[in-house]
Design a protein around this motif. Structure first.
Motif, PDB file in Angstrom:
ATOM      1  N   ASP A 202      -6.399  -2.483   8.655  1.00 39.52           N
ATOM      2  CA  ASP A 202      -4.953  -2.285   8.714  1.00 39.52           C
ATOM      3  C   ASP A 202      -4.533  -1.374   7.570  1.00 39.52           C
ATOM      4  O   ASP A 202      -4.691  -1.733   6.396  1.00 39.52           O
ATOM      5  CB  ASP A 202      -4.213  -3.619   8.623  1.00 39.52           C
ATOM      6  CG  ASP A 202      -4.401  -4.465   9.862  1.00 39.52           C
ATOM      7  OD1 ASP A 202      -4.461  -3.884  10.968  1.00 39.52           O
ATOM      8  OD2 ASP A 202      -4.497  -5.705   9.739  1.00 39.52           O
ATOM      9  N   PHE A 203      -4.009  -0.210   7.913  1.00 41.95           N
ATOM     10  CA  PHE A 203      -3.501   0.734   6.917  1.00 41.95           C
ATOM     11  C   PHE A 203      -2.036   0.381   6.673  1.00 41.95           C
ATOM     12  O   PHE A 203      -1.181   0.602   7.534  1.00 41.95           O
ATOM     13  CB  PHE A 203      -3.621   2.165   7.431  1.00 41.95           C
ATOM     14  CG  PHE A 203      -5.030   2.621   7.681  1.00 41.95           C
ATOM     15  CD1 PHE A 203      -5.734   3.314   6.710  1.00 41.95           C
ATOM     16  CD2 PHE A 203      -5.649   2.370   8.898  1.00 41.95           C
ATOM     17  CE1 PHE A 203      -7.037   3.749   6.936  1.00 41.95           C
ATOM     18  CE2 PHE A 203      -6.946   2.804   9.141  1.00 41.95           C
ATOM     19  CZ  PHE A 203      -7.645   3.488   8.162  1.00 41.95           C
ATOM     20  N   ASN A 204      -1.746  -0.191   5.511  1.00 41.92           N
ATOM     21  CA  ASN A 204      -0.402  -0.679   5.226  1.00 41.92           C
ATOM     22  C   ASN A 204       0.019  -0.217   3.839  1.00 41.92           C
ATOM     23  O   ASN A 204      -0.605  -0.585   2.831  1.00 41.92           O
ATOM     24  CB  ASN A 204      -0.367  -2.205   5.320  1.00 41.92           C
ATOM     25  CG  ASN A 204       1.022  -2.782   5.205  1.00 41.92           C
ATOM     26  OD1 ASN A 204       1.658  -2.701   4.158  1.00 41.92           O
ATOM     27  ND2 ASN A 204       1.511  -3.372   6.294  1.00 41.92           N
ATOM     28  N   GLY A 205       1.064   0.582   3.771  1.00 41.11           N
ATOM     29  CA  GLY A 205       1.514   1.115   2.490  1.00 41.11           C
ATOM     30  C   GLY A 205       1.952   0.038   1.530  1.00 41.11           C
ATOM     31  O   GLY A 205       1.652   0.087   0.331  1.00 41.11           O
ATOM     32  N   GLY A 206       2.666  -0.970   2.037  1.00 40.65           N
ATOM     33  CA  GLY A 206       3.128  -2.045   1.168  1.00 40.65           C
ATOM     34  C   GLY A 206       2.005  -2.880   0.610  1.00 40.65           C
ATOM     35  O   GLY A 206       2.087  -3.391  -0.509  1.00 40.65           O
ATOM     36  N   ASP A 207       0.922  -3.029   1.393  1.00 43.08           N
ATOM     37  CA  ASP A 207      -0.236  -3.794   0.936  1.00 43.08           C
ATOM     38  C   ASP A 207      -1.194  -2.947   0.109  1.00 43.08           C
ATOM     39  O   ASP A 207      -2.169  -3.461  -0.437  1.00 43.08           O
ATOM     40  CB  ASP A 207      -1.000  -4.368   2.133  1.00 43.08           C
ATOM     41  CG  ASP A 207      -0.267  -5.523   2.792  1.00 43.08           C
ATOM     42  OD1 ASP A 207       0.627  -6.093   2.147  1.00 43.08           O
ATOM     43  OD2 ASP A 207      -0.591  -5.857   3.947  1.00 43.08           O
ATOM     44  N   GLY A 208      -0.935  -1.633   0.060  1.00 43.71           N
ATOM     45  CA  GLY A 208      -1.822  -0.754  -0.699  1.00 43.71           C
ATOM     46  C   GLY A 208      -3.166  -0.541  -0.032  1.00 43.71           C
ATOM     47  O   GLY A 208      -4.186  -0.391  -0.708  1.00 43.71           O
ATOM     48  N   THR A 209      -3.177  -0.527   1.316  1.00 45.76           N
ATOM     49  CA  THR A 209      -4.449  -0.404   2.041  1.00 45.76           C
ATOM     50  C   THR A 209      -4.481   0.836   2.936  1.00 45.76           C
ATOM     51  O   THR A 209      -5.033   0.809   4.033  1.00 45.76           O
ATOM     52  CB  THR A 209      -4.702  -1.660   2.898  1.00 45.76           C
ATOM     53  OG1 THR A 209      -3.611  -1.823   3.843  1.00 45.76           O
ATOM     54  CG2 THR A 209      -4.817  -2.897   2.042  1.00 45.76           C
ATOM     55  N   ARG A 210      -3.884   1.926   2.464  1.00 42.20           N
ATOM     56  CA  ARG A 210      -3.851   3.149   3.256  1.00 42.20           C
ATOM     57  C   ARG A 210      -5.179   3.927   3.217  1.00 42.20           C
ATOM     58  O   ARG A 210      -5.316   4.955   3.869  1.00 42.20           O
ATOM     59  CB  ARG A 210      -2.719   4.053   2.772  1.00 42.20           C
ATOM     60  CG  ARG A 210      -1.314   3.563   3.126  1.00 42.20           C
ATOM     61  CD  ARG A 210      -0.913   3.984   4.534  1.00 42.20           C
ATOM     62  NE  ARG A 210       0.454   3.614   4.855  1.00 42.20           N
ATOM     63  CZ  ARG A 210       1.516   4.359   4.600  1.00 42.20           C
ATOM     64  NH1 ARG A 210       1.365   5.517   3.966  1.00 42.20           N
ATOM     65  NH2 ARG A 210       2.723   3.961   4.953  1.00 42.20           N
ATOM     66  N   ASP A 211      -6.150   3.453   2.434  1.00 39.19           N
ATOM     67  CA  ASP A 211      -7.471   4.080   2.373  1.00 39.19           C
ATOM     68  C   ASP A 211      -8.519   3.119   2.915  1.00 39.19           C
ATOM     69  O   ASP A 211      -8.439   1.898   2.703  1.00 39.19           O
ATOM     70  CB  ASP A 211      -7.832   4.459   0.936  1.00 39.19           C
ATOM     71  CG  ASP A 211      -6.944   5.566   0.394  1.00 39.19           C
ATOM     72  OD1 ASP A 211      -7.093   6.706   0.853  1.00 39.19           O
ATOM     73  OD2 ASP A 211      -6.089   5.269  -0.467  1.00 39.19           O
ATOM     74  N   TYR A 212      -9.512   3.668   3.593  1.00 39.81           N
ATOM     75  CA  TYR A 212     -10.552   2.853   4.227  1.00 39.81           C
ATOM     76  C   TYR A 212     -11.868   3.610   4.159  1.00 39.81           C
ATOM     77  O   TYR A 212     -11.935   4.793   4.523  1.00 39.81           O
ATOM     78  CB  TYR A 212     -10.164   2.587   5.678  1.00 39.81           C
ATOM     79  CG  TYR A 212     -11.154   1.806   6.512  1.00 39.81           C
ATOM     80  CD1 TYR A 212     -11.816   0.682   6.018  1.00 39.81           C
ATOM     81  CD2 TYR A 212     -11.412   2.179   7.835  1.00 39.81           C
ATOM     82  CE1 TYR A 212     -12.697  -0.038   6.811  1.00 39.81           C
ATOM     83  CE2 TYR A 212     -12.288   1.456   8.641  1.00 39.81           C
ATOM     84  CZ  TYR A 212     -12.930   0.353   8.127  1.00 39.81           C
ATOM     85  OH  TYR A 212     -13.801  -0.371   8.915  1.00 39.81           O
ATOM     86  N   THR A 213     -12.901   2.946   3.652  1.00 38.01           N
ATOM     87  CA  THR A 213     -14.228   3.557   3.539  1.00 38.01           C
ATOM     88  C   THR A 213     -15.293   2.621   4.095  1.00 38.01           C
ATOM     89  O   THR A 213     -15.275   1.415   3.829  1.00 38.01           O
ATOM     90  CB  THR A 213     -14.559   3.891   2.074  1.00 38.01           C
ATOM     91  OG1 THR A 213     -13.677   4.910   1.604  1.00 38.01           O
ATOM     92  CG2 THR A 213     -15.998   4.379   1.924  1.00 38.01           C
ATOM     93  N   VAL A 214     -16.209   3.187   4.853  1.00 38.20           N
ATOM     94  CA  VAL A 214     -17.391   2.466   5.321  1.00 38.20           C
ATOM     95  C   VAL A 214     -18.604   3.323   5.007  1.00 38.20           C
ATOM     96  O   VAL A 214     -18.587   4.545   5.237  1.00 38.20           O
ATOM     97  CB  VAL A 214     -17.340   2.196   6.842  1.00 38.20           C
ATOM     98  CG1 VAL A 214     -18.593   1.426   7.284  1.00 38.20           C
ATOM     99  CG2 VAL A 214     -16.090   1.423   7.220  1.00 38.20           C
TER     100      VAL A 214
END
Length: 670
Positions: free
Chosen positions: A229-241
């Protein structure tokens, strides 16, 4: 043929065995990828762009990313074709043009607001996404290769689950059709697959917050997919695998992650922690126990020492009768560590609080309560009070010293250790309070900061609950990450008639009453055929791991032998609860087990786990090595002898030993 876990960038050393079937070798990440034709690099390596396909050289072969679907395939050095990810489970839309960037390739998915980069990183394929708006993506979709034989899951120490196993595909196991919060429910941010003999893949998700791993069963076969989940408020707009080719050993993902931690400066060292605070050295060889009643007195400590127990970690809750200064002095004289249980996570109205750890000065409660988007306090553990914001404490600490004052009061008896519940688990919060707003990542950073002060500034031997890997550098031990908790455990613990309640005060039945686990729960948690030391492979030389404190060694009588063998095989301590009668009843058995464990852990507790092997087709005879042969342990969980080792027994051999040291736990009499 068996092999050792190769260090990053190295090759395994092999030796031939006869009369032994070894089902899985250990992690091989083969050769370092090359830059052009003239040099080597552990960092980015330029890929090849052809139409919508991007080829990235990785250790052991080449990975190909289809930018149209995000399907990922690999061609191994020995010519095998592997499916590392099926196409994305989310419609991505038409991709933008592929460009060379950051030593690899970059493209976008305008319909999803995503920018993607793919490159080589220390021999792995690294795919990173950045979102320009809130969205979600289900990818990678894993375990779809027809050769996939088992999936590795870092639940507790770790599980290796055959994808066609009838039990794990059934509702009884509670895994199929379930979503696991990677950042909240797994001790390590990874999973992996064995893909036929000699091949496998390790998946790491450094951006674990906002990421979930879903298991599905179709046609009697397990597979997995990951959603971020890319969520600006949660600070999770970045994702790496990251994707790493392995040789299929079930602990290969743990070895891969250990290398990743080391490469990024995030791997702790227990040896260095001992150098900085010699009291940490008392963990080596120590069993752990929470003490009650007379066991909290100096006399109880002396009874343990008289039994021959040379090392212990003794903890006690924050009730009305903690260990006093005389008991702490006796413990230190015996060579033991002593520490209170505490938590900074919960607050209650001081006038009605049912736990002293939930009572704080002034208006900490309710001012520091975590708030949801509607401004409502986040209800605390056990539906009591509220969860307290770590940012609120960090903001207030320089002036009010709430945490420092609490710690000072809790250790006024001379305690040299501290068990801080919750802080190192994955229970982070987003706080919507205008006074102390916080993302989950910010919560994690705040917890690390206050744990670091306890360990480094206060020189306390620090432990926490079910410690996730991000906390490994600040902790010396943890209680819980050795336990592969299945959902049915919490339901059982809520059944007070069966499990026991929090009374009587000096020996609560929740800790002391023996319980028989339901068969399905016992299988999901303690069947040794499925158990693998992923956590120890990643973190053994960084901190000391043990089981949860409410699952003391004597709490589950039917699992005692297997739990003792697992502890010796993984070189980790057993965890107990003790009162005066328990010392008399179980003390001699505890002393015998600790006497066996102590020299092994003193020798290898600061070493990394360098090899894990299964020696029989039923997976019931297993072998570990620590420090490249400094300690070798073979455990027979079966009922028939293997190569002279009886069922229900373990042999341990330190370098230089003329013969193995044998332990058969069921034959120990109190």
């Amino acid at each position: 043929m068996d092999s050792k876990i190769a260090p990053s960038g190295g090759r395994p050393r092999s030796r031939t065995r006869t009369g032994t079937r070894v089902l899985a070798a250990s992690l091989v990440l083969t050769a370092t990828a090359t830059v052009g034709a003239s040099g080597c690099s552990s960092q980015a390596v330029a890929g090849t762009v052809g139409g919508r396909h991007v080829e990235i050289p990785v250790r052991g072969g080449t990975a190909t990313v289809d930018t149209g679907t995000l399907a990922v395939n690999a061609r191994t050095a020995d010519g095998r074709s592997l499916v590392l990810s099926a196409p994305s489970g989310t419609g991505l839309g038409k991709p933008g043009p592929v460009e060379r960037a950051d030593g690899g390739a970059r493209w976008s998915y305008p319909d999803q607001g995503l920018t993607v980069t793919a490159r080589a990183d220390h021999g792995r394929l690294r795919v990173s996404m950045k979102a320009g708006r809130d969205t979600s993506v289900t990818w990678p979709v894993t375990g779809t290769d027809r050769a996939a034989s088992s999936v590795q899951l870092p639940r507790g120490e770790g599980l290796d689950i055959p994808v066609r196993d009838t039990f794990w595909n059934s509702a009884k196991a509670g895994l199929a059709d379930s979503a696991i919060d990677v950042g909240g429910q797994l001790e390590l941010p990874l999973w992996g697959y064995s893909l036929g003999r000699g091949h496998g893949v390790s998946y790491l998700t450094p951006t674990d917050l906002g990421t979930s791993l879903t298991f599905r069963s179709a046609g009697g076969r397990l597979s997995t997919s990951t959603t971020h989940d890319f969520n600006g408020g949660d600070g999770t707009r970045d994702y790496t695998v990251t994707f790493a080719l392995t040789d299929g050993n079930p602990v290969a993902p743990g070895a891969d992650y250990r290398s990743w931690l080391s490469e990024h400066g995030q791997l702790g060292s227990l040896r260095e922690k001992i150098d900085k605070n010699p009291a940490n050295g008392k963990l080596l060889g120590a069993f752990h126990a929470y003490v009650w009643g007379d066991a909290r007195k100096a006399g109880g400590v002396q009874e343990l020492r008289k039994l021959g127990v040379d090392r212990m970690w003794l903890g006690y809750d924050a009730g009305p009768d903690p260990m006093d200064a005389a008991a702490v002095k006796a413990a230190k004289k015996a060579g033991y560590l002593v520490g209170p249980y505490d938590t900074f996570a919960n607050g209650q109205d001081p006038k009605a609080a049912d736990s002293p750890t939930s009572v704080w000065p002034g208006t900490v409660y309710p001012d520091f309560c975590v708030r949801d988007a509607q401004g409502k306090p986040a209800t605390g553990f056990g539906n009591r009070g509220c969860y307290l914001s770590s940012r609120a404490f960090e903001q207030a600490e320089p002036r009010h010293h709430y945490l420092a004052d609490r710690t000072r009061a809790m250790t006024a008896n001379g305690a040299d250790s501290y068990f801080l519940d919750v802080d190192a688990t994955g229970e982070e919060f987003r706080d919507h309070s205008a006074a102390h707003p916080m993302t989950k990542a910010g919560d994690r950073a705040n917890r690390l900061a206050r744990m670091r002060r306890l360990a480094q500034d206060d020189k306390l031997v620090l432990g926490s609950e079910s410690a996730q890997s991000w906390a490994n550098k600040v902790l010396a031990f943890n209680h819980g990450a050795a336990t592969p908790v299945a959902d049915g455990l919490w339901k059982l613990q809520r059944d007070r008639e069966t499990w026991g309640g929090y009374y009587p005060q000096n020996a609560p039945k929740a800790f002391f009453k023996p319980v028989e686990l339901p068969a399905d729960l016992a299988k999901a948690m303690y069947d040794p055929a499925y158990r693998v030391p992923l956590y120890e492979t990643a973190l053994h030389s960084s901190l000391v791991n043990a089981e949860r404190w409410e699952l003391s060694y004597d709490k589950l009588p039917r699992q005692k032998t297997d739990r003792a063998l697992l502890a010796m095989l993984y070189n980790i301590p057993l965890n107990y609860v003790l009162d005066g009668p328990a010392i008399k009843k179980y003390g001699p058995e505890l002393a015998a087990l600790q006497k066996y464990f102590s020299p092994l852990h003193k020798a290898a507790g600061t070493e990394k786990l360098t090899s894990f092997r299964r020696l029989t087709g039923d997976n019931l005879v297993q072998r570990t090595e620590f420090g490249d042969g400094k300690l070798t342990v073979t455990a027979n969980f079966g009922s028939t002898p293997h190569a002279g080792l009886p069922g229900g027994c373990v042999d341990a051999e330190l370098s230089g030993d003329k013969q193995p040291r044998r332990l058969c736990p069921a034959k120990i009499t109190g």
